[in-house]
Design a protein around this motif. Sequence first.
Motif, PDB file in Angstrom:
ATOM      1  N   ASP A  62      18.853  52.724  65.293  1.00 58.73           N
ATOM      2  CA  ASP A  62      19.614  51.865  66.192  1.00 58.73           C
ATOM      3  C   ASP A  62      18.846  50.565  66.436  1.00 58.73           C
ATOM      4  N   PRO A  63      19.539  49.434  66.532  1.00 55.15           N
ATOM      5  CA  PRO A  63      18.848  48.153  66.761  1.00 55.15           C
ATOM      6  C   PRO A  63      17.963  48.149  68.004  1.00 55.15           C
ATOM      7  N   SER A  64      18.256  48.994  68.969  1.00 56.51           N
ATOM      8  CA  SER A  64      17.455  49.032  70.188  1.00 56.51           C
ATOM      9  C   SER A  64      16.042  49.536  69.931  1.00 56.51           C
ATOM     10  N   ILE A  65      15.840  50.294  68.856  1.00 51.00           N
ATOM     11  CA  ILE A  65      14.500  50.777  68.524  1.00 51.00           C
ATOM     12  C   ILE A  65      13.938  50.109  67.269  1.00 51.00           C
ATOM     13  N   ALA A  66      14.794  49.395  66.535  1.00 50.66           N
ATOM     14  CA  ALA A  66      14.338  48.726  65.297  1.00 50.66           C
ATOM     15  C   ALA A  66      15.157  47.460  65.074  1.00 50.66           C
ATOM     16  N   PRO A  67      14.778  46.337  65.712  1.00 49.17           N
ATOM     17  CA  PRO A  67      15.540  45.093  65.566  1.00 49.17           C
ATOM     18  C   PRO A  67      15.696  44.630  64.121  1.00 49.17           C
ATOM     19  N   TRP A  68      14.746  45.012  63.256  1.00 51.08           N
ATOM     20  CA  TRP A  68      14.828  44.602  61.853  1.00 51.08           C
ATOM     21  C   TRP A  68      16.026  45.192  61.128  1.00 51.08           C
ATOM     22  N   VAL A  69      16.692  46.180  61.721  1.00 51.31           N
ATOM     23  CA  VAL A  69      17.816  46.807  61.043  1.00 51.31           C
ATOM     24  C   VAL A  69      18.980  45.828  60.857  1.00 51.31           C
ATOM     25  N   HIS A  70      19.005  44.749  61.657  1.00 48.79           N
ATOM     26  CA  HIS A  70      20.025  43.707  61.461  1.00 48.79           C
ATOM     27  C   HIS A  70      19.935  43.141  60.055  1.00 48.79           C
ATOM     28  N   ASP A  71      18.727  42.762  59.637  1.00 42.64           N
ATOM     29  CA  ASP A  71      18.530  42.218  58.295  1.00 42.64           C
ATOM     30  C   ASP A  71      18.926  43.242  57.240  1.00 42.64           C
ATOM     31  N   TYR A  72      18.599  44.484  57.492  1.00 40.85           N
ATOM     32  CA  TYR A  72      18.913  45.549  56.549  1.00 40.85           C
ATOM     33  C   TYR A  72      20.429  45.643  56.319  1.00 40.85           C
ATOM     34  N   VAL A  73      21.183  45.739  57.404  1.00 45.22           N
ATOM     35  CA  VAL A  73      22.633  45.902  57.304  1.00 45.22           C
ATOM     36  C   VAL A  73      23.285  44.699  56.641  1.00 45.22           C
ATOM     37  N   GLU A  74      22.880  43.494  57.041  1.00 47.26           N
ATOM     38  CA  GLU A  74      23.558  42.307  56.535  1.00 47.26           C
ATOM     39  C   GLU A  74      23.288  42.066  55.059  1.00 47.26           C
ATOM     40  N   GLU A  75      22.063  42.337  54.598  1.00 42.54           N
ATOM     41  CA  GLU A  75      21.797  42.127  53.174  1.00 42.54           C
ATOM     42  C   GLU A  75      22.617  43.078  52.322  1.00 42.54           C
ATOM     43  N   ILE A  76      22.681  44.346  52.721  1.00 42.93           N
ATOM     44  CA  ILE A  76      23.429  45.314  51.921  1.00 42.93           C
ATOM     45  C   ILE A  76      24.926  45.051  51.998  1.00 42.93           C
ATOM     46  N   THR A  77      25.414  44.639  53.163  1.00 46.96           N
ATOM     47  CA  THR A  77      26.833  44.336  53.302  1.00 46.96           C
ATOM     48  C   THR A  77      27.233  43.140  52.448  1.00 46.96           C
ATOM     49  N   ALA A  78      26.369  42.133  52.377  1.00 45.72           N
ATOM     50  CA  ALA A  78      26.680  40.921  51.625  1.00 45.72           C
ATOM     51  C   ALA A  78      26.527  41.101  50.121  1.00 45.72           C
ATOM     52  N   PHE A  79      25.722  42.069  49.692  1.00 51.00           N
ATOM     53  CA  PHE A  79      25.467  42.276  48.265  1.00 51.00           C
ATOM     54  C   PHE A  79      26.775  42.578  47.511  1.00 51.00           C
ATOM     55  N   PRO A  80      26.996  42.001  46.322  1.00 50.42           N
ATOM     56  CA  PRO A  80      26.067  41.195  45.515  1.00 50.42           C
ATOM     57  C   PRO A  80      26.202  39.688  45.692  1.00 50.42           C
ATOM     58  N   ASN A  81      26.927  39.251  46.740  1.00 53.15           N
ATOM     59  CA  ASN A  81      27.153  37.820  46.934  1.00 53.15           C
ATOM     60  C   ASN A  81      26.169  37.177  47.896  1.00 53.15           C
ATOM     61  N   GLY A  82      25.258  37.974  48.463  1.00 54.65           N
ATOM     62  CA  GLY A  82      24.281  37.422  49.386  1.00 54.65           C
ATOM     63  C   GLY A  82      23.128  36.750  48.663  1.00 54.65           C
TER      64      GLY A  82
END
Length: 478
Positions: free
Chosen positions: A431-451
Motif C-alpha cells: 500500500d502507498p501508505s507504507i511504500a510511497p515508491w509503489v506509485h512509480d511501480y504502478v504507473e510504469e507498468i500501466t503505461a508500458f509499452p508506451n511509457g
Amino acid sequence: MSTTSYNKSKQTVNLESFLKNFTDDVWNKTVNSLARTDYGFYVQHVHRGVYVPARHTDLICKKLEAVERGECTRLILCLPPRHSKSMTVSETFPSWFIGKNPHRRVIQVSYGDSLAQRFGRENKKKINEYGKEIFDIGIDRMNASNTNFGIEGYRGGMISAGVQSSVTGEGADLLVVDDPIKNRTEALSPAYKNRLWNEWQNTLLTRLHPGGAVIIILTRWSEDDLVGRLLEEEGEKWDVISLPAEAEDDDDLLGRKIGEPLWPERGYDEQWLTEKKKEVGSQTWASLYQQRPSPESGNIINRSWWKYYKAPPAQFEEIIQSWDCSFKDMSTSDYVVGTVWGRVGANRYLLDMVRDKMGIVATMQAIRNMTAKYPDAQTKLVEDKANGTAVIEMLKNEIAGIVPYSPKESKVARLQAVSPQMEAGNIWIPDPSIAPWVHDYVEEITAFPNGKHDDICDSTSMALLRFMQAQPLFIGRA
C-alpha cells in the motif's frame, strides 16, 4: 533673512525639487522601458509585488518573448496545478502582446465563461493601469467589455470566451487555450475529448491569421487529451515546455537533479512531494503533477488488477531478488531496478524495490545491501545483458545464488505472459501508505509499452516467470 540669502535658499529648494523630479522621471522611464522589452520584468511590475518569479516561470517568460517576436508560433506548456502558469501567461501575456502590437488581436479560451471573463478582466485592467505609461495605448471606450475590448486608435484587442462559446467571425494573431478541461469527468470522457478535438480543428484553428501563434496551457489528464493528440498528429510543429513537479530525468529542462522539486521556494518542497503522492494516488500524481498520463485502464496491465497489502504474510514458500541493470555506457536514461518478491501458493508479493540510475559499482553494492536485508532470498536473478553481465561475473563468487537470466522473448511478450497472474488478483503490492515508491511501480507498468521507461516491467516479469517454475519450500519471516 536678507534678499540674497532668501534667493540662495529659494534656488536651493528649486534645485532639490528639480533633482527629485529628474530622478523620478529617469526612474519611471527606466522602469517603463524594462517593462516594455522584458516580459519577466513586466509580469512582476504589473502585479505590484504579488507575483513570485521562479526558475520555471523565467523559462516560460523567455519563451513567451519568442512568441511575441514571431520566433515561436506553436507552444505547449504543461505544469502541475498551482504553479503560476495562468498568472504568468493567461492573466498577463495578452496585455503585453497587445501593448507591443496594438494592431493585433488575441483570442483566449478556457473551459468556461467565468474563467474566460477573469482572464479578460485581468488583461484589460493591466492595460488600463499601465498601457499609457508603458506602451502609449488605452482601451477603446466604445469597445470596452471584459470579454471583448479594443485598443483606441488601433484595430487590436482581445476576446475571451469559453471553449464551447462561439468565436465565429473573429480572427486572432495570438490564440491562447488555457485549461479547456474542467475536471476529471470531462478529461476522461471520450465524448468530451472528441468534442474538444473537433472544436480545435473546426473552430479555434480556423480563427488564426496567417503567421499567428498558438499557446496551449494544460495540466495533463490522459494520454489522448488535446495535447496528446496534437503531439501524435504534428509533434514536430510544437515547442513543448513540460515540467514535472518532481524531476525524473537527467535531461530536465531546468537542469534539476532527479527527485528535485519544481518550486521548493513556494513550499512545494520534498516533503510536499511525498505527502501529495500519498494524498492524490499514483494515477493522478503521474498525470496532473508529472505530466506523463498513463491509460485509464492500462495498455497490457489494467490498474484495477492490483491488490494492495499493509502487512505481508509471515511465511513464504520462496523469496527471490530480480535485477534489471542499466546499459554499460550510461548514455541512456534507463534505471537499475531491483525487486524482491515472496511467493505463497498462487499469490506473489512485491516486498521491496530499488530504482535508481547507477553505474556498475553502485549496482553491485545495491545487490549486496538487498542480500543483507533479505537473507532468505536465495535466488538473485540478474538479466545477462548490459551491466548485468559484468555484475554476474564479479559477484558470482562473492554472493551465493546469482542466477543469469537470458530472455528469449520480447519485453512485451514477457509481460503478457505474466499478465494473467495480475488479472486473477494473485499479485500483491505494498500500500502507498507504507511504500510511497509503489506509485512509480504502478504507473510504469500501466503505461508500458508506451511509457518512457520499462526497467520495472523487466524486473517484474523476470521474477514472476521464475515463480512459475517454483517448488514449495516454506520460509519464515519472523
